[in-house]
Design a protein around this motif. Structure first.
Motif, PDB file in Angstrom:
ATOM      1  N   GLN A  37      10.508  13.124 -50.533  1.00  0.00           N
ATOM      2  CA  GLN A  37      12.046  12.738 -50.531  1.00  0.00           C
ATOM      3  C   GLN A  37      12.227  11.329 -50.724  1.00  0.00           C
ATOM      4  OE1 GLN A  37      14.405  15.006 -47.767  1.00  0.00           O
ATOM      5  NE2 GLN A  37      16.273  14.711 -49.322  1.00  0.00           N
ATOM      6  N   PRO A  39      15.050   8.170 -50.825  1.00  0.00           N
ATOM      7  CA  PRO A  39      16.747   7.864 -50.297  1.00  0.00           C
ATOM      8  C   PRO A  39      17.635   8.246 -51.304  1.00  0.00           C
ATOM      9  CG  PRO A  39      15.261   5.937 -49.734  1.00  0.00           C
ATOM     10  CD  PRO A  39      14.308   6.940 -50.464  1.00  0.00           C
ATOM     11  N   GLY A  40      18.525   9.152 -50.751  1.00  0.00           N
ATOM     12  CA  GLY A  40      19.578   9.486 -51.856  1.00  0.00           C
ATOM     13  C   GLY A  40      19.222  10.569 -52.879  1.00  0.00           C
ATOM     14  N   LYS A  41      18.031  11.157 -52.702  1.00  0.00           N
ATOM     15  CA  LYS A  41      17.436  12.030 -53.595  1.00  0.00           C
ATOM     16  C   LYS A  41      17.014  13.582 -53.021  1.00  0.00           C
ATOM     17  CE  LYS A  41      15.725   9.050 -57.259  1.00  0.00           C
ATOM     18  NZ  LYS A  41      14.819   8.609 -58.161  1.00  0.00           N
ATOM     19  N   GLU A  42      17.128  14.550 -53.817  1.00  0.00           N
ATOM     20  CA  GLU A  42      16.652  15.572 -53.046  1.00  0.00           C
ATOM     21  C   GLU A  42      15.230  15.629 -52.917  1.00  0.00           C
ATOM     22  OE1 GLU A  42      20.208  18.629 -55.164  1.00  0.00           O
ATOM     23  OE2 GLU A  42      18.322  18.840 -55.609  1.00  0.00           O
ATOM     24  N   ARG A  43      14.565  16.596 -52.162  1.00  0.00           N
ATOM     25  CA  ARG A  43      13.346  17.054 -51.658  1.00  0.00           C
ATOM     26  C   ARG A  43      12.841  17.511 -52.867  1.00  0.00           C
ATOM     27  NH1 ARG A  43      11.434  18.892 -45.947  1.00  0.00           N
ATOM     28  NH2 ARG A  43      12.839  17.037 -45.591  1.00  0.00           N
TER      29      ARG A  43
END
Length: 121
Positions: A37, A39-43
């Motif tokens: 994951q 920063p600012g993104k989905e896993r």
């Protein structure tokens, strides 16, 4: 209850390599996966290996660069990461699940705390 502890993260230059480890408590006959994951993104799914190591699958973004493996005698799964690039920067999570279906989805029963991987350009 399965406890997972990741290690091996760190800072590496682009083109370099790292090997992540995930130690599991007990002797679970679980499929083991790696997610990441940023920063600012989905896993997102990275790789998965069946409990006996006979089958493995990878995300297209890491295929040919990353290798997942496991040593059941040590209750440990590994993620060898080669040819790293800045887009691989993320927190990497180890996960365990008794099933080996829908492995690309983050619905695993057990998760580690994560280890940071940072790739500098």
């Amino acid at each position: 209850q399965v406890q997972l502890v990741e290690s091996g993260g760190g800072l590496v230059q682009a083109g370099g390599s790292l090997r992540l480890s995930c130690a599991a408590s007990g002797r679970p006959r679980y499929a083991m996966g790696w997610f990441r994951q940023a920063p600012g993104k989905e896993r997102e799914f990275v790789a998965v290996i069946s409990w006996n190591g006979g089958s493995a699958h990878y995300a297209d973004s890491v295929k040919g660069r990353f290798t997942i493996s496991r040593d059941n005698a040590k209750n440990t799964v590994y993620l060898q990461m080669n040819s790293l690039n800045p887009e691989d920067t993320a927190v990497y999570y180890c996960a365990a699940d008794p099933t080996y279906v829908e492995y690309e989805k983050p619905f695993y029963d057990y998760w580690g705390q994560g280890t940071q991987v940072t790739v500098s350009s």
